[in-house]
Design a protein around this motif. Structure first.
Motif, PDB file in Angstrom:
ATOM      1  N   GLU A   1       0.818  -1.210   0.000  1.00 22.12           N
ATOM      2  CA  GLU A   1       0.000   0.000   0.000  1.00 22.12           C
ATOM      3  C   GLU A   1       0.855   1.265   0.000  1.00 22.12           C
ATOM      4  O   GLU A   1       0.327   2.367  -0.060  1.00 22.12           O
ATOM      5  CB  GLU A   1      -0.927   0.007   1.217  1.00 22.12           C
ATOM      6  N   GLU A   2       2.167   1.104   0.086  1.00 15.14           N
ATOM      7  CA  GLU A   2       3.070   2.242   0.117  1.00 15.14           C
ATOM      8  C   GLU A   2       3.330   2.726  -1.305  1.00 15.14           C
ATOM      9  O   GLU A   2       3.494   1.933  -2.233  1.00 15.14           O
ATOM     10  CB  GLU A   2       4.377   1.815   0.782  1.00 15.14           C
ATOM     11  N   SER A   3       3.335   4.039  -1.507  1.00 15.80           N
ATOM     12  CA  SER A   3       3.555   4.560  -2.852  1.00 15.80           C
ATOM     13  C   SER A   3       4.194   5.938  -2.797  1.00 15.80           C
ATOM     14  O   SER A   3       4.008   6.698  -1.839  1.00 15.80           O
ATOM     15  CB  SER A   3       2.229   4.647  -3.625  1.00 15.80           C
ATOM     16  N   LEU A   4       4.941   6.227  -3.832  1.00 10.49           N
ATOM     17  CA  LEU A   4       5.532   7.550  -4.028  1.00 10.49           C
ATOM     18  C   LEU A   4       5.254   7.966  -5.464  1.00 10.49           C
ATOM     19  O   LEU A   4       5.636   7.262  -6.399  1.00 10.49           O
ATOM     20  CB  LEU A   4       7.040   7.519  -3.775  1.00 10.49           C
ATOM     21  N   GLN A   5       4.555   9.074  -5.635  1.00  8.99           N
ATOM     22  CA  GLN A   5       4.178   9.561  -6.961  1.00  8.99           C
ATOM     23  C   GLN A   5       4.671  10.990  -7.147  1.00  8.99           C
ATOM     24  O   GLN A   5       4.507  11.825  -6.252  1.00  8.99           O
ATOM     25  CB  GLN A   5       2.665   9.488  -7.152  1.00  8.99           C
ATOM     26  N   VAL A   6       5.249  11.230  -8.305  1.00 15.77           N
ATOM     27  CA  VAL A   6       5.750  12.564  -8.652  1.00 15.77           C
ATOM     28  C   VAL A   6       5.133  12.978  -9.983  1.00 15.77           C
ATOM     29  O   VAL A   6       5.232  12.244 -10.970  1.00 15.77           O
ATOM     30  CB  VAL A   6       7.290  12.578  -8.768  1.00 15.77           C
ATOM     31  N   LEU A   7       4.488  14.126  -9.995  1.00 18.30           N
ATOM     32  CA  LEU A   7       3.885  14.628 -11.224  1.00 18.30           C
ATOM     33  C   LEU A   7       4.558  15.937 -11.616  1.00 18.30           C
ATOM     34  O   LEU A   7       4.544  16.907 -10.857  1.00 18.30           O
ATOM     35  CB  LEU A   7       2.382  14.859 -11.044  1.00 18.30           C
ATOM     36  N   ASN A   8       5.163  15.955 -12.794  1.00 17.27           N
ATOM     37  CA  ASN A   8       5.677  17.193 -13.378  1.00 17.27           C
ATOM     38  C   ASN A   8       4.596  17.768 -14.280  1.00 17.27           C
ATOM     39  O   ASN A   8       4.097  17.083 -15.174  1.00 17.27           O
ATOM     40  CB  ASN A   8       6.938  16.916 -14.196  1.00 17.27           C
ATOM     41  N   ARG A   9       4.245  19.028 -14.046  1.00 27.95           N
ATOM     42  CA  ARG A   9       3.190  19.677 -14.843  1.00 27.95           C
ATOM     43  C   ARG A   9       3.716  20.991 -15.418  1.00 27.95           C
ATOM     44  O   ARG A   9       4.073  21.907 -14.679  1.00 27.95           O
ATOM     45  CB  ARG A   9       1.950  19.931 -13.986  1.00 27.95           C
ATOM     46  N   ASN A  10       3.764  21.062 -16.732  1.00 27.94           N
ATOM     47  CA  ASN A  10       4.182  22.276 -17.427  1.00 27.94           C
ATOM     48  C   ASN A  10       2.935  22.922 -18.011  1.00 27.94           C
ATOM     49  O   ASN A  10       2.201  22.285 -18.772  1.00 27.94           O
ATOM     50  CB  ASN A  10       5.188  21.931 -18.527  1.00 27.94           C
ATOM     51  N   PHE A  11       2.684  24.187 -17.668  1.00 26.18           N
ATOM     52  CA  PHE A  11       1.378  24.808 -17.949  1.00 26.18           C
ATOM     53  C   PHE A  11       1.576  26.169 -18.605  1.00 26.18           C
ATOM     54  O   PHE A  11       2.194  27.064 -18.041  1.00 26.18           O
ATOM     55  CB  PHE A  11       0.624  24.978 -16.623  1.00 26.18           C
ATOM     56  N   TYR A  12       1.036  26.317 -19.824  1.00 28.99           N
ATOM     57  CA  TYR A  12       1.002  27.619 -20.499  1.00 28.99           C
ATOM     58  C   TYR A  12      -0.448  28.075 -20.587  1.00 28.99           C
ATOM     59  O   TYR A  12      -1.333  27.314 -20.999  1.00 28.99           O
ATOM     60  CB  TYR A  12       1.600  27.540 -21.897  1.00 28.99           C
TER      61      TYR A  12
END
Length: 449
Positions: free
Chosen positions: A31-42
């Motif tokens: 149940e352990e998790s590590l999530q990384v979201l890179n978001r580039n927004f114009y």
């Protein structure tokens, strides 16, 4: 504590919590998790018909010198870590997050997109901003209690995700899945962080942005999925302290003619009535919305109708500058078609190009038309202070949206998601929103560990 350098180090340190490296006292490693979201927004919004950007230093210039658009570009990093639970009868764990927004382009004349934190007087934006936080959680069988910073996602309060970084709510929540097909939720939130600020605020606002504030929000409700898992009903009630009681009823029904041919019907309905000290004035309004869809192979055709019954608009909780995500089916990219007594229709078309060999490519186009806005009989001082709709005018407006999306399905860049969103809005004079043309270009790259 919130300097860009410190935040970069803290966010980077989350990687050290990867399940393959860190087990610690938590035994529920699955149940352990590590999530990384890179978001580039114009974000680009062009104000049409002589209107100007009302934000920053632009608002202090002579009318003929004001810029008529907003234009910003930024990059965000969103890190979420969820621990496992202790091997005890009453199980303990924690959730943690890190948010970092970085300016790529902005100036004091075209700011105000809510991508970046900016000075409301000078319009100057910070080069970077961010925050860290988390919540403790306790689980007993199928019931989980969380206390701390959270990202709620229920119809009466849903974290805003339409800008660079999400909004955050602080408080207590309980989720229970003890019964088959039934998920129950309850919560009490007493402070929040907006999408474009690291400042913790001890109040909530409303989407209509007319100065209504509440000390807290409480809610209770749940969703029941029928045995086929395709059909469901959702019921919630919430109390925005001393402002309103809000009630929500929603449902989804699907009938499959074949594997490639199906019909769907969705409904989402809200009702608001003032309560307690009525800090938002007298409120008594209801919104009904329905959307029917027919899917044939790669094509989906939808037709929707929405109507507000009441002399005040249907409103919902907000995080200072941005309303929470809302379940109203005619809420579009720019306008929400939720004015007092407003009626609106929606026509939508979607296509999944994977059926034609272009895996991950899709397109959506829709047109919405609203009419009969009328708050002339309202006695609410908040909702009428912008304007009262002139009934000698045929009040109406429309919005057109296009979304082109491509998500990589395989390889090292699997999950990379590219979205191009366009909106055009036109209205009669005196409507809540001005005329705009808008483009949003969003690139997201998620990583899971």
């Amino acid at each position: 504590m919130k300097s860009p350098m410190f935040l970069s180090l803290v966010i980077g340190s989350f990687y050290a919590l990867s399940p393959t490296i860190y087990a610690g006292p938590f035994t529920s490693d699955q149940e352990e998790s590590l999530q990384v979201l890179n978001r580039n927004f114009y974000f680009y919004r062009d104000f049409r018909n002589g209107e100007a950007n009302p934000s920053g230093i632009n608002s202090t210039l002579p009318l003929e010198e004001r810029e008529g658009y907003r234009n910003e570009w930024a990059h965000g990093v969103i890190v979420n870590y969820n621990s496992g639970y202790t091997d005890t009868p009453l199980e303990f764990g924690f959730d943690a997050y890190g948010l970092l927004g970085m300016k790529l382009h902005s100036d004091e004349y075209t700011t105000g997109t809510n991508l970046l934190e900016f000075d409301p007087v000078t319009g100057k934006t910070k080069n970077a901003y961010g925050e860290i936080g988390g919540a403790l959680k306790v689980r007993y069988k199928d019931t989980v209690l969380r206390y701390g910073n959270q990202f709620p996602n229920v119809p009466v309060i849903a974290t805003s995700t339409v800008r660079l970084l999400p909004s955050v709510a602080t408080g207590l929540s309980i989720e229970d899945k003890s019964f088959d097909n039934l998920a129950l939720n309850a919560g009490y939130f007493y402070s929040m962080n907006p999408v474009d600020s690291t400042k913790d605020l001890n109040y909530f606002t409303t989407d209509y942005a007319v100065g209504i504030k509440a000390d807290n929000i409480q809610f209770l409700g749940g969703s029941y999925k029928f045995d086929n898992k395709q059909n469901s009903v959702t019921v919630y009630t919430s109390k925005l302290d001393d402002v309103w009681m809000q009630y929500y009823l929603g449902g989804n029904y699907q009938y499959k003619f074949s594997n490639e041919n199906s019909a769907k019907l969705a409904t989402a309905n809200y009702s608001n009535k003032d309560e307690g000290a009525s800090k938002g004035g007298s409120i008594d309004t209801t919104a009904i919305s329905v959307l029917g869809s027919y899917q044939y192979d790669a094509h989906t055709f939808s037709l929707g109708y929405q109507q507000v019954l009441g002399d005040e608009p249907i409103d919902w909780v907000a995080f200072k500058t941005m309303g929470a995500n809302v379940s109203l089916l005619n809420a579009a990219q720019y306008a929400t078609f939720s004015e007092a007594n407003e009626k609106s229709i929606q026509v939508k078309y979607e296509i999944d190009f994977s059926k034609y060999g272009a895996q991950g490519l899709s397109f959506m186009g829709r047109y919405l038309y609203g009419w009969d806005m009328d708050n002339s009989d309202s006695t609410n001082p908040f909702y009428t202070k912008r304007h009262i709709y002139d009934q000698s005018v045929d009040n109406k407006h429309w919005e057109r949206n296009f979304t082109l999306q491509y998500k990589i399905q395989h390889g090292f860049a699997k999950g990379l998601d590219v979205k191009l969103r366009q909106a055009t809005h036109r209205a009669t004079k005196g409507y809540r929103y001005v005329d705009i043309d808008e483009i949003r270009f969003i690139v997201e790259y998620p990583l899971s560990f």
